[in-house]
Scaffold this active site. Structure first.
Site, PDB file in Angstrom:
ATOM      1  N   ASP A 112      82.265  41.786   8.498  1.00  0.00           N
ATOM      2  CA  ASP A 112      82.560  40.676   7.589  1.00  0.00           C
ATOM      3  C   ASP A 112      82.391  39.333   8.295  1.00  0.00           C
ATOM      4  O   ASP A 112      82.465  39.251   9.516  1.00  0.00           O
ATOM      5  CB  ASP A 112      83.985  40.800   7.043  1.00  0.00           C
ATOM      6  CG  ASP A 112      85.033  40.736   8.142  1.00  0.00           C
ATOM      7  OD1 ASP A 112      84.796  41.330   9.220  1.00  0.00           O
ATOM      8  OD2 ASP A 112      86.083  40.102   7.943  1.00  0.00           O
ATOM      9  N   GLU A 113      82.198  38.303   7.519  1.00  0.00           N
ATOM     10  CA  GLU A 113      82.230  36.910   7.979  1.00  0.00           C
ATOM     11  C   GLU A 113      81.402  36.688   9.244  1.00  0.00           C
ATOM     12  O   GLU A 113      81.801  35.940  10.141  1.00  0.00           O
ATOM     13  CB  GLU A 113      83.681  36.458   8.182  1.00  0.00           C
ATOM     14  CG  GLU A 113      84.460  36.448   6.878  1.00  0.00           C
ATOM     15  CD  GLU A 113      85.935  36.141   7.040  1.00  0.00           C
ATOM     16  OE1 GLU A 113      86.494  35.505   6.134  1.00  0.00           O
ATOM     17  OE2 GLU A 113      86.534  36.548   8.050  1.00  0.00           O
TER      18      GLU A 113
END
Length: 528
Positions: A333-334
């Site tokens: 993620d991210e």
């Protein structure tokens, strides 16, 4: 809240005398004199047929198990729960007779299902597998007065309503995540949370073991990950990490409560602790300083360097060797500092490493922007208003065979504030009151995703603002039981108005266990 209980080394006479003194000294509270209705359980059972006489646990009650070692373990667990508060010996025996019977061998209840029969002569819990027997015991706990959870002798009486419950879960993956990277939590604190999860039939503990702020699991081939990378946390505290022995202890304890540990090493982003520990993992060969803030998206492993994959191989090899469960979570993620092409290339190289060491990939749903490995799970953490294109990407992967675990942040992220006045937590995904957390259906939540692709739900608790076990309790309760119900109970039982009454009835049990909780005005809590 109690951790694992050991039987008290008291004689029969002392136990019975203590119980007698307690009964003689005070009348049972009105709440304890009433028999808990058979269906007043969280998660809601699949089938409840109430009727007949209640069973009363007394000093003569025996816990009778079949010949299997697993049934005996569950029986000893039950005895450890009941002995301190009842004052009874409750011997665990394989002899035949009445009392509480625990049996493994039913063929039609699935891996986690159970049947509970209660009547005047006794209680029988049957299951096909040990996990089902354990879940049946959690239901039995909730059918007893809340004071059964206390550590000192209580007056009782210990009545269980008559009737039959047949129960099995809707989904096989019912998880909770604890972020031990932003703030570190000790082995005992994790065990405490495990015990809280077990009461609501949660069967996966996802441990977020690495992030920008701290690396929390010992890797022998890269020792500075913990000695340096694990030396701090959000706000600049001393941090900490688990030795391999400590991690194994957590895994064993979770297994004793029929939870599987799913470890996560987040990559290629959220890796500042690793990059600070080893300069060679950085593209420019320069180690950044340790980080104690709460920003995201600024770090990335160097996708083009071969040493990156030596590092990943070593970490996954060592972690897989001490993780008996099926899954290994690789984050994803991210990764805002990783160009998309590099992200895809990284995942193409890392997912086979997970398979090489016998584990199944789990990743945050951004994994679907690459090519998920066969059998992989994507954990969806979007919002109701996440873009249609992003939802479509996830749904398309699900249509192609990728399983989904649903963790919508504006529904089940336990670190979201309840209201604007909540002293802990964040609000980037919005304010999440108890009804909002409960009132959605995993089966039809994500447009275009086949129902067969939904493998379950998970409630993550990120810990940027969470420091103590009391903080964990306050943010998890009362939302966690609702997420557990979404994962366990049939969709037909899903009704907020009915649920909030059953949820309110849990409050005295939390009080007895020492669990502090948010007293939401949406829930009709019992009056003093």
């Amino acid at each position: 809240m109690r951790q694992h209980r050991t039987p008290r080394l008291l004689s029969t006479l002392l136990l019975v005398a203590a119980a007698s003194i307690s009964v003689a000294g005070a009348a049972p509270p009105a709440a304890d004199r009433a028999v808990t209705p058979l269906g007043q359980v969280v998660p809601a059972p699949a089938s409840v047929d109430a009727g007949g006489s209640a069973y009363r646990i007394t000093g003569d009650t025996r816990i009778r198990v079949d010949g299997s070692g697993e049934a005996r373990k569950v029986g000893e667990y039950l005895a450890d729960v009941l002995r301190p508060s009842t004052g009874y010996r409750l011997p665990v025996t394989s002899s035949h007779g009445g009392g509480i019977q625990l049996r493994i061998g039913a063929k039609d209840l699935g891996a986690e299902g159970y049947r509970l029969d209660s009547g005047r002569s006794g209680i029988t819990i049957t299951a096909a597998k040990p996990a089902g027997l354990f879940h049946g015991v959690q239901t039995l706990r909730q059918l007893l007065p809340a004071s059964v959870e206390k550590n000192s002798v209580q007056p009782g009486p210990w009545l269980v309503a008559g009737g039959t419950i047949e129960d099995s879960p809707r989904y096989g993956y019912r998880g909770a995540m604890l972020d031990v990277s932003r703030h570190f939590f000790t082995v005992d604190q994790v065990k405490r949370y495990i015990d809280e999860l077990a009461l609501y039939k949660v069967n996966k503990l996802h441990l977020h073991l690495s992030d920008d702020q701290g690396w929390r699991i010992a890797i022998d081939s890269w020792p500075r990950l913990t000695t340096y990378g694990g030396s701090t946390q959000v706000g600049g505290g001393q941090g900490g990490y688990y030795t391999k022995a400590q991690y194994k202890d957590i895994v064993r304890y979770a297994s004793s409560r029929y939870l599987e540990v799913v470890p996560e090493i987040d990559m290629p982003g959220h890796t500042n602790a690793a990059l600070a520990s080893y300069a060679e993992l950085n593209c420019d060969g320069v180690a950044p300083p340790l980080y104690t803030g709460t920003d995201v998206g600024f770090s990335s492993l160097c996708v083009s360097k071969d040493i990156t994959y030596d590092f990943v191989d070593d970490v996954i090899r060592e972690l897989a060797a001490i993780t008996p469960g099926k899954y290994l979570h690789i984050g994803g993620d991210e990764a805002h500092s990783t160009p998309h092409a590099d992200y895809v290339a990284f995942m193409d190289r890392v997912q086979p490493i997970v398979a090489k060491y016998g584990k199944t990939v789990v990743g945050w749903h951004q994994l679907t922007g690459a090519t998920p490995a066969k059998g992989a799970l994507a954990q969806y953490w979007g919002l109701d208003d996440t873009s249609a294109a992003e939802k479509e990407q996830v749904a398309k992967a699900a249509q192609g065979g990728t399983g989904l675990v649903l963790s919508p942040a504006d529904r089940v992220y336990l670190d979201m504030k309840y209201t604007a006045d909540t002293p802990l937590g964040q609000d980037w995904a919005g304010l999440v009151e108890v009804q909002r957390s409960y009132d959605w259906d995993p089966g039809n939540y994500l447009p275009g995703a086949p129902g067969s692709a939904i493998k379950g739900v998970e409630a993550p608790l990120w810990t940027e603002t969470i420091v103590t076990s009391a903080d964990i309790d306050y943010m998890a309760f009362p939302r966690l039981p609702g997420v557990a119900e979404l994962g366990w109970s049939p969709a037909a039982t899903h009704d907020w108005d009915a649920y909030k009454v059953r949820l309110a009835a849990q409050a005295p049990r939390w009080d007895a266990l020492g669990i502090g909780y948010y007293k939401s005005p949406q829930v009709p809590w019992p009056t003093a």
